[in-house]
Design a protein around this motif. Structure first.
Motif: not given
Length: 770
Positions: A458, A598, A601-603, A665, A668, A670-671
């Motif tokens: 992130d 959600e 979403r880190s992808r 953010q 979700g 965060k990148k």
């Protein structure tokens, strides 16, 4: 024998194409195709065309060559199911979602990779062959030797454009029209920014011209050579052109194909005579005749660009100076001969007076009308001419929907017209197939495993195009640096010229979205050397990159040019071992959130600041293009950069949602990507971006691109206009306006569809077991 493939933008063009000997036609229906402004085919017309052409041993292909938003995927699924039932010979596709759905639900449907998919290399062709695609429509920016290399090394079925309009931007990579107002070329809504008149800032003042309006492609001289190298299909562009145009071009290429072995020189000369009535732009063979890649990059611009050439097609007839109602008998005659699917504007004709041209059109001539705001272009055959000798005016009939100030061009004169036998039967009553109300099964993207994304933390990612800017962006304190791989940076990295302030594990190398046959072998060797040197993270922007890197044990992020506007496209890339994704620059917040739930979403890496490349051109600009800044008629400013890697047009005002970072953010995402590609980084920029981020205040003079309003949607806009009219009428009568009908100015966000619940058990994980 090579296939001659002709456009069929309407029934008359279909008749002309088949009448002059085309082996196949391609056409679009009412949605999901890159020529939404042409009339296209109704369901029953299409079904009848498939049956009739198959009886004649002719083929018919359907263009489904646009990208779909998440809210449209169920409608796309129903459309594909309908096509699968009707049975055309192939679908020309751009969106990876179609390939994913076909793999899951329609395995027998033949798919062809559209030129919009940006396929121009052996590596990309090999990947798509393994994915089951049967034909590749190669990018138009290729020469004979490049096409021959792909054919020799893959044996693939290749389709090549040989005649018609060109895009100045590399195929599938144009963002200009979308940036101007959400009219995405990837969505069939191109407003043809390349055809516009621009004012350039040159030494001593302002110089104006059609700086990016390309000539039309004409490869009739090269047909024998293309046949010898084994091209499988010759494609004529022109679904928005008249039937007369289609007929004459098909006839010319048919003659050369059939007779060049008897008399090559004579056959080509005869074909050119048949093209004499093509009143389109001046012609070019573009990337043919260059000995090396450098030769093409340096000199092809002179062959394709003509700043003195007006953007319109055909002979300029003038602007509409006056409009009046058409005679009742003319309208009634047109209505009596129209079929149920004839557009209303073609029935409700008006009479127009033109001024500024040098030719007076006659009944039977074909014209093309261009709206002055670039929102519409329509071809039309003149039926009636009225002379008002007393006032010195000459009136012609035009379709409805046009106004004073719109431009008119001559496409074909009556003497060039020809009547063709009708392809479709007179009675279409028995053709009743239509898309059904089928539910698209739910698709879950692959859940993120522990430590799976350790290479993708992130935080802020900074992207730059030069080694100097690597040092300049340190003020942002990025968790990762994305370094564009170009002529300058590649030399530095491969030769270890500079000690960078980031470790190799902190660096992602971003690859150029255009990968030609003359570049790919060297690129593959360089990528292998970089991996051996310790670089393990790459942003891939072309399918060729995935093919080159798949066996090297690296981490690949799908870049913004591997378009992921829906989860089915994401899933297709997941199956190629892509685990992370950069959201496309022209995406909207609503669609981004709809695509990624959600839990995944880190992808996603979300661009929050960029000067997006609006045109990406394979060549250097001509030497007399001695300017950097230019503006359009709305006085919007743009800048151009010409390098040995090609030329790039960017907006003067950046895209920015830096002030929305807290919202992202919280949702979700965060990148976050701060992209300085193709521009020089300054300390003042860094400071302004950091201030905007911390204070959550927008930067001055920025664009939100499509982030808030989404893609332009004419249907939704019409709904709002109608609602506004009803509200105004109610107010005029003293009644309270109906709820929910508040007038909305400008493009508006498109509401999403209610998520389909699917059938019991019809739930698919993101990765497909193959």
């Amino acid at each position: 024998m090579v296939e001659l493939l002709a456009p069929a933008g309407n029934i008359e063009s279909l008749d002309a194409a088949i009448g002059e000997g085309a082996d196949a036609v391609y056409l679009g229906l009412k949605s999901f195709n890159a020529r939404l402004r042409t009339s296209n085919f109704a369901w029953n017309q299409f079904e009848a065309a498939v049956e009739t052409l198959h009886r004649q041993n002719k083929k018919i292909y359907v263009t489904v060559n646009t990208v779909s938003e998440e809210r449209e995927t169920e409608r796309l699924y129903r459309f594909l199911s309908y096509l699968n039932e009707v049975g055309p010979d192939g679908l020309i596709v751009q969106d990876y979602a179609i390939m994913r759905m076909a793999q899951e639900f329609f395995p027998n449907m033949e798919l062809h990779a559209s030129t919009q998919m940006n396929v121009e290399s052996t590596a990309a062709v090999r990947l798509l062959q393994k994915q089951g695609l049967k034909r590749m429509v190669l990018a138009r920016e290729l020469g004979l030797e490049e096409i021959q290399k792909i054919k020799n090394e893959t044996g693939a079925n290749l389709e090549v454009f040989v005649h018609g309009a060109l895009c100045v931007s590399e195929s599938g990579l144009c963002l200009f029209s979308s940036f101007l107002g959400g009219k995405s070329a990837n969505r069939g809504m191109c407003a043809q920014a390349c055809r516009r008149y621009y004012n350039a800032e040159v030494s001593g003042g302002i110089k104006s011209g059609y700086y990016f309006s390309p000539c039309d492609l004409q490869l009739i001289d090269h047909i024998p050579d293309l046949m010898e190298v084994g091209v499988d299909s010759f494609k004529i562009e022109g679904r928005m052109k008249s039937a007369e145009y289609v007929g004459s071009v098909v006839a010319a290429y048919r003659y050369v194909i059939d007779h060049y072995k008897e008399d090559k020189k004579g056959a080509i000369a005869a074909g050119k005579r048949m093209l004499a009535s093509d009143f389109a732009r001046s012609k070019t063979d573009y990337w043919y005749g260059f000995k090396t890649l450098d030769d093409g990059v340096k000199n092809s611009a002179q062959k394709i660009l003509n700043p003195d050439q007006a953007g319109g097609t055909g002979i300029y007839l003038g602007k509409i100076s006056a409009i009046k109602a058409a005679p009742r008998e003319l309208v009634e005659a047109i209505r009596a001969n129209a079929n149920p699917d004839t557009p209303q504007e073609q029935i409700n004709v008006k009479m127009a007076c033109l001024s500024g041209g040098s030719y007076d059109p006659d009944p039977g001539d074909s014209i093309r009308l261009h709206k002055k705001d670039d929102t519409g272009r329509v071809s039309h055959k003149i039926r009636s001419v009225e002379l008002d000798e007393e006032k010195g005016k000459r009136w012609i009939d035009i379709p409805g929907g046009f106004a004073v100030g719109d431009e008119v061009y001559l496409l074909q004169i009556k003497s060039g017209s020809k009547r063709y036998q009708r392809v479709l039967p007179g009675d279409l009553g028995r053709y009743r197939k239509q898309p059904k109300d089928e539910m698209l099964p739910i698709l879950d993207l692959t859940p993120v495993k522990d430590k799976e994304l350790a290479y993708f933390p992130d935080g802020i990612y900074a992207q730059v195009s030069s080694i100097a800017d690597v040092f300049a962006v340190q003020g942002l304190k990025p968790v990762r640096l994305i370094l564009e791989y170009n002529s300058e940076t590649s030399y530095d990295l491969l030769n270890h010229k500079t000690v960078l302030p980031f470790s190799k594990k902190q660096i992602f190398i971003s690859l150029d979205p255009f990968c030609s046959p003359l570049q790919e072998d060297q690129l593959k060797n360089e990528l292998t050397a970089l991996v051996e040197d310790g670089y393990k993270n790459f942003v891939v922007n072309n399918l060729a990159h995935i093919q080159m890197l798949k066996s090297l044990g690296v981490n690949m992020i799908a870049g913004p040019y591997l378009y992921t506007f829906n989860r089915w496209a994401v899933s297709w890339l997941e199956n190629l071992n892509i685990g992370a994704f950069v959201s496309p620059y022209e995406n909207s917040r609503k669609n981004l959130e709809a695509t990624y739930e959600e839990k995944v979403r880190s992808r996603v890496l979300v661009p929050v600041f960029a000067y997006p490349a609006l045109f990406r051109m394979r060549f250097k600009m001509p030497s007399d293009y001695d300017f950097t800044f230019f503006s359009d008629k709305e006085e919007k400013m743009f800048k151009i950069s010409s390098t040995q890697d090609g030329s790039f047009v960017m907006p003067e005002e950046p895209f920015s949602i830096v002030d929305k970072v807290n919202i992202l953010q919280g949702a979700g995402f965060k990148k976050l990507l701060v992209d300085f590609s193709k521009t020089k980084v300054s300390k003042s920029q860094i400071k302004a971006i950091m201030t905007s981020l911390i204070k959550q205040q927008p930067l001055p003079e920025i664009s939100r691109f499509n982030w808030k309003d989404g893609f332009y949607n004419p249907e939704k806009l019409e709904e709002y206009k109608a609602a506004a009219e009803r509200a105004a009428a109610a107010k005029a009568k003293g009644a309270a306006p109906a709820k929910g009908l508040t007038p909305v100015k400008g493009p508006t966000p498109v509401k999403g569809l209610t998520p389909a619940k699917g059938r019991p058990g019809a739930k698919f994980k993101g990765r497909k077991k193959r």
